[in-house]
Design an enzyme around this catalytic site. Sequence first.
Site, PDB file in Angstrom:
ATOM      1  N   GLU A 106      42.943  36.039  42.910  1.00 47.77           N
ATOM      2  CA  GLU A 106      44.358  35.976  42.519  1.00 47.77           C
ATOM      3  C   GLU A 106      45.011  37.346  42.736  1.00 47.77           C
ATOM      4  OE1 GLU A 106      44.479  35.447  38.271  1.00 47.77           O
ATOM      5  OE2 GLU A 106      46.615  34.954  38.225  1.00 47.77           O
ATOM      6  N   CYS A 134      43.240  30.833  38.606  1.00 47.27           N
ATOM      7  CA  CYS A 134      42.685  31.417  37.383  1.00 47.27           C
ATOM      8  C   CYS A 134      42.822  30.519  36.151  1.00 47.27           C
ATOM      9  CB  CYS A 134      43.296  32.802  37.156  1.00 47.27           C
ATOM     10  SG  CYS A 134      42.210  33.829  36.145  1.00 47.27           S
ATOM     11  N   LYS A 151      51.126  28.989  40.488  1.00 48.22           N
ATOM     12  CA  LYS A 151      50.339  28.843  39.247  1.00 48.22           C
ATOM     13  C   LYS A 151      51.150  28.141  38.159  1.00 48.22           C
ATOM     14  CE  LYS A 151      47.393  31.752  36.271  1.00 48.22           C
ATOM     15  NZ  LYS A 151      46.930  33.138  36.085  1.00 48.22           N
TER      16      LYS A 151
HETATM   17  C1  ACM Z   1      44.338  34.798  34.391  1.00 51.71           C
HETATM   18  O1  ACM Z   1      44.859  33.692  34.454  1.00 51.71           O
HETATM   19  N1  ACM Z   1      44.555  35.706  35.322  1.00 51.71           N
HETATM   20  C2  ACM Z   1      43.440  35.155  33.299  1.00 51.71           C
END
Ligand code: ACM
Length: 266
Positions: free
Chosen positions: A38, A151, A118
């Site tokens: 990420e 993530c 995300k």
């Molecule tokens: C995250 O979502 N970078 C912990």
Amino acid sequence: MKVGFLQFEPFFKEKEKNLQKIEKLLENVNAELLVLPELATTGYAFETKKELFPLAEPIPGPSTKRLAKIASSKNISLVFGIAELDESRSSCEGRDENNIYNSAVLISPRGSVYKYRKIHLFFREKLIFTPGNLPFEAIDIKGVKLGLLICFDWLFPEATRTLSLKGAQIICHPANLVLPYCQPVMQTRAIENRVFIITSNRTGIEKNYKFTGKSQVVNPKGEVILKARQEECVKIIEIEPKEALDKNLNEYNNIFKDRREDFYFK
Ligand code: ACM
């Protein structure tokens, strides 16, 4: 199919240095699908949206174009995390009004570009990024369906489930993990959906964040078939993506057909 991850420690706010580092680490890679962490080009620990603005860029944009060259010259699909500047607002509203998404990009060897924004933002990311607004999609690359997560999406079983129900065989999961739970949980996500999951995590420390490394590839039986510790590395393994098409646990149980949606909370 040869798949794997690149695990490394990005330089905070140093996009050019990060791109050079990625290019160097990919110099001798021989694979068909590689997942990077990420926010691989910028680092993670931004405190304000203003601080991140100068580094955010559209998709496709300069970083995507640069990594697309590697994808085409090495005949590899690349997945990586990036701070995406959404330029859809008119310029008279000012650059600072534009949304920034925590996005994952998938570039195919032929140069097709796909993105995922995300959906589940973690902790102070909520102060910086706009929550994702694109559906989970299974993306067909050379006959194999890939899904993208980022993530913290790991904590929401619905995310992996939705991708899997849409046909994803390999879930590509760029990460900057700080909690200790994700890697073992992904073994469960893989079992309950009978999919492959590639988690590419970063290493190192930025401000108060200590990233946990331990990138991994998990197979549809939930077995960790490839794993890193804290080292910077590229690791590759050969898998058979067709294994993820078989949702039968035994002659009586098909994990998708056996779902009893009427009884689930909506
Ligand atoms: C995250 O979502 N970078 C912990």
